[in-house]
Design a protein around this motif. Structure first.
Motif, mmCIF file in Angstrom:
data_model
loop_
_atom_site.group_PDB
_atom_site.id
_atom_site.type_symbol
_atom_site.label_atom_id
_atom_site.label_comp_id
_atom_site.label_asym_id
_atom_site.label_seq_id
_atom_site.Cartn_x
_atom_site.Cartn_y
_atom_site.Cartn_z
ATOM 1 N N LEU A 191 2.373 -15.044 -93.042
ATOM 2 C CA LEU A 191 2.717 -16.282 -92.349
ATOM 3 C C LEU A 191 2.783 -16.146 -90.836
ATOM 4 O O LEU A 191 2.841 -17.155 -90.140
ATOM 5 C CB LEU A 191 4.076 -16.808 -92.855
ATOM 6 N N TYR A 192 2.788 -14.924 -90.313
ATOM 7 C CA TYR A 192 2.932 -14.702 -88.870
ATOM 8 C C TYR A 192 1.804 -15.418 -88.120
ATOM 9 O O TYR A 192 0.623 -15.174 -88.368
ATOM 10 C CB TYR A 192 2.888 -13.208 -88.557
ATOM 11 N N PRO A 193 2.154 -16.317 -87.190
ATOM 12 C CA PRO A 193 1.123 -17.107 -86.502
ATOM 13 C C PRO A 193 0.442 -16.323 -85.381
ATOM 14 O O PRO A 193 1.027 -15.423 -84.783
ATOM 15 C CB PRO A 193 1.924 -18.274 -85.925
ATOM 16 N N ALA A 194 -0.793 -16.702 -85.127
ATOM 17 C CA ALA A 194 -1.519 -16.107 -84.009
ATOM 18 C C ALA A 194 -0.995 -16.705 -82.711
ATOM 19 O O ALA A 194 -0.684 -17.889 -82.639
ATOM 20 C CB ALA A 194 -3.012 -16.379 -84.138
ATOM 21 N N ARG A 195 -0.884 -15.878 -81.681
ATOM 22 C CA ARG A 195 -0.466 -16.353 -80.362
ATOM 23 C C ARG A 195 -1.734 -16.630 -79.562
ATOM 24 O O ARG A 195 -2.461 -15.718 -79.189
ATOM 25 C CB ARG A 195 0.391 -15.321 -79.666
ATOM 26 N N VAL A 196 -1.993 -17.908 -79.314
ATOM 27 C CA VAL A 196 -3.214 -18.323 -78.626
ATOM 28 C C VAL A 196 -2.888 -18.607 -77.168
ATOM 29 O O VAL A 196 -1.932 -19.325 -76.865
ATOM 30 C CB VAL A 196 -3.827 -19.578 -79.295
ATOM 31 N N ARG A 197 -3.676 -18.015 -76.275
ATOM 32 C CA ARG A 197 -3.514 -18.239 -74.836
ATOM 33 C C ARG A 197 -4.893 -18.511 -74.239
ATOM 34 O O ARG A 197 -5.903 -18.101 -74.779
ATOM 35 C CB ARG A 197 -2.917 -17.015 -74.143
ATOM 36 N N ALA A 198 -4.892 -19.199 -73.097
ATOM 37 C CA ALA A 198 -6.158 -19.478 -72.420
ATOM 38 C C ALA A 198 -5.933 -19.469 -70.921
ATOM 39 O O ALA A 198 -4.866 -19.823 -70.425
ATOM 40 C CB ALA A 198 -6.717 -20.833 -72.861
ATOM 41 N N GLY A 199 -6.978 -19.079 -70.226
ATOM 42 C CA GLY A 199 -6.977 -19.095 -68.778
ATOM 43 C C GLY A 199 -8.319 -19.610 -68.296
ATOM 44 O O GLY A 199 -9.075 -20.205 -69.058
ATOM 45 N N ALA A 200 -8.601 -19.368 -67.048
ATOM 46 C CA ALA A 200 -9.875 -19.809 -66.486
ATOM 47 C C ALA A 200 -11.011 -19.032 -67.148
ATOM 48 O O ALA A 200 -11.134 -17.824 -66.956
ATOM 49 C CB ALA A 200 -9.895 -19.587 -64.973
ATOM 50 N N ASN A 201 -11.782 -19.704 -67.971
ATOM 51 C CA ASN A 201 -12.973 -19.154 -68.637
ATOM 52 C C ASN A 201 -12.685 -18.089 -69.691
ATOM 53 O O ASN A 201 -13.544 -17.261 -69.976
ATOM 54 C CB ASN A 201 -13.963 -18.599 -67.600
ATOM 55 N N TRP A 202 -11.502 -18.073 -70.289
ATOM 56 C CA TRP A 202 -11.236 -17.162 -71.395
ATOM 57 C C TRP A 202 -10.216 -17.785 -72.351
ATOM 58 O O TRP A 202 -9.436 -18.645 -71.974
ATOM 59 C CB TRP A 202 -10.755 -15.792 -70.919
ATOM 60 N N LEU A 203 -10.262 -17.323 -73.582
ATOM 61 C CA LEU A 203 -9.319 -17.730 -74.613
ATOM 62 C C LEU A 203 -9.025 -16.499 -75.451
ATOM 63 O O LEU A 203 -9.936 -15.726 -75.765
ATOM 64 C CB LEU A 203 -9.908 -18.834 -75.496
ATOM 65 N N SER A 204 -7.753 -16.290 -75.789
ATOM 66 C CA SER A 204 -7.394 -15.112 -76.573
ATOM 67 C C SER A 204 -6.495 -15.496 -77.735
ATOM 68 O O SER A 204 -5.820 -16.524 -77.713
ATOM 69 C CB SER A 204 -6.692 -14.072 -75.696
ATOM 70 N N LEU A 250 -8.279 -28.279 -73.226
ATOM 71 C CA LEU A 250 -8.990 -28.550 -71.966
ATOM 72 C C LEU A 250 -9.608 -27.274 -71.398
ATOM 73 O O LEU A 250 -10.716 -27.307 -70.860
ATOM 74 C CB LEU A 250 -8.048 -29.193 -70.956
ATOM 75 N N ARG A 251 -8.894 -26.145 -71.520
ATOM 76 C CA ARG A 251 -9.460 -24.865 -71.053
ATOM 77 C C ARG A 251 -10.697 -24.483 -71.859
ATOM 78 O O ARG A 251 -11.712 -24.087 -71.302
ATOM 79 C CB ARG A 251 -8.419 -23.748 -71.179
ATOM 80 N N LEU A 252 -10.596 -24.625 -73.189
ATOM 81 C CA LEU A 252 -11.733 -24.288 -74.049
ATOM 82 C C LEU A 252 -12.900 -25.218 -73.782
ATOM 83 O O LEU A 252 -14.047 -24.768 -73.647
ATOM 84 C CB LEU A 252 -11.327 -24.359 -75.522
ATOM 85 N N GLU A 253 -12.635 -26.499 -73.674
ATOM 86 C CA GLU A 253 -13.710 -27.472 -73.466
ATOM 87 C C GLU A 253 -14.416 -27.250 -72.133
ATOM 88 O O GLU A 253 -15.651 -27.321 -72.049
ATOM 89 C CB GLU A 253 -13.137 -28.885 -73.534
ATOM 90 N N ALA A 254 -13.656 -26.951 -71.074
ATOM 91 C CA ALA A 254 -14.266 -26.702 -69.762
ATOM 92 C C ALA A 254 -15.201 -25.492 -69.818
ATOM 93 O O ALA A 254 -16.319 -25.527 -69.294
ATOM 94 C CB ALA A 254 -13.180 -26.499 -68.709
ATOM 95 N N GLY A 255 -14.751 -24.428 -70.463
ATOM 96 C CA GLY A 255 -15.604 -23.253 -70.600
ATOM 97 C C GLY A 255 -16.819 -23.511 -71.460
ATOM 98 O O GLY A 255 -17.925 -23.047 -71.159
ATOM 99 N N ALA A 256 -16.636 -24.280 -72.542
ATOM 100 C CA ALA A 256 -17.758 -24.592 -73.431
ATOM 101 C C ALA A 256 -18.798 -25.445 -72.708
ATOM 102 O O ALA A 256 -20.004 -25.284 -72.934
ATOM 103 C CB ALA A 256 -17.255 -25.309 -74.679
ATOM 104 N N ARG A 257 -18.341 -26.330 -71.849
ATOM 105 C CA ARG A 257 -19.300 -27.129 -71.061
ATOM 106 C C ARG A 257 -20.124 -26.249 -70.131
ATOM 107 O O ARG A 257 -21.324 -26.461 -69.966
ATOM 108 C CB ARG A 257 -18.565 -28.197 -70.259
ATOM 109 N N LYS A 258 -19.476 -25.246 -69.542
ATOM 110 C CA LYS A 258 -20.215 -24.303 -68.690
ATOM 111 C C LYS A 258 -21.239 -23.537 -69.520
ATOM 112 O O LYS A 258 -22.369 -23.321 -69.081
ATOM 113 C CB LYS A 258 -19.257 -23.322 -68.018
ATOM 114 N N SER A 259 -20.833 -23.124 -70.729
ATOM 115 C CA SER A 259 -21.755 -22.406 -71.617
ATOM 116 C C SER A 259 -22.955 -23.265 -71.974
ATOM 117 O O SER A 259 -24.091 -22.791 -71.979
ATOM 118 C CB SER A 259 -21.050 -21.987 -72.902
#
Length: 176
Positions: A66-79, A132-141
């Protein structure tokens, strides 16, 4: 200069706001199972050290599942980080985005550098800044031509997030 850059990167990151609550819920669920099993065994006079250890192990296993993933995002990355090392993708170098259906829906992101991250799409719904971070990076891709597979999946996810956001706005304003 390196410390200043890493401090700026930390200040510029966003993360899942419900992560801590989800961890607490995982602990509560595993703890309740342990208490229930121990009480059941104790009430029937079948509790032994061996059975107690088995119930502790079972509860620990439930916590790990059940332990959840810790999702973080910055400029042009997602972890994403579970209990194992952090996995990271460059969102401006995405190669593919796939929605995986099954017991629980997952979003699989791969970048040109070999990075691979699998996250729950509901995390993006609950945290618009992550989306919004993911979408911005995906648009660049997409603009760079590296995103070869997944534009449709991103479009569907975007529509889903827009729908859920509108529903939350209506609910908050009492117009539902």
């Amino acid at each position: 200069m390196g410390c200043r850059d890493s401090a700026r990167e930390l200040a510029d990151t966003t993360h899942d706001l419900r992560w801590a609550r989800d961890v607490r819920d995982s602990v509560r669920c595993a703890g309740m199972l342990l208490v229930l099993l121990l009480l059941l065994d104790w009430g029937t006079d079948r509790l032994t050290l061996r059975r107690g250890a088995l119930w502790v192990g079972l509860s620990l296993l439930l916590f790990l599942v059940l332990y959840p993933a810790r999702v973080r995002a910055g400029a042009n990355w997602l972890s994403s980080r579970r209990l194992l090392p952090e996995r990271r993708v460059r969102t401006d170098l995405l190669v593919s985005v796939r929605c995986l259906d099954g017991v629980s829906r997952r979003l699989l992101l791969r970048d040109a550098l070999g990075g691979r991250v699998e996250i729950d799409p509901d995390v993006l719904v609950r945290n618009p800044r992550l989306w919004l971070r993911l979408e911005a990076g995906a648009r660049k891709s997409a603009a760079n031509g590296t995103l070869r597979c997944g534009a449709t999946a991103l479009r569907r996810l975007s529509l889903h997030i827009d729908r859920e956001t509108a529903r939350e706005v209506f609910r908050a304003s009492g117009l539902e």
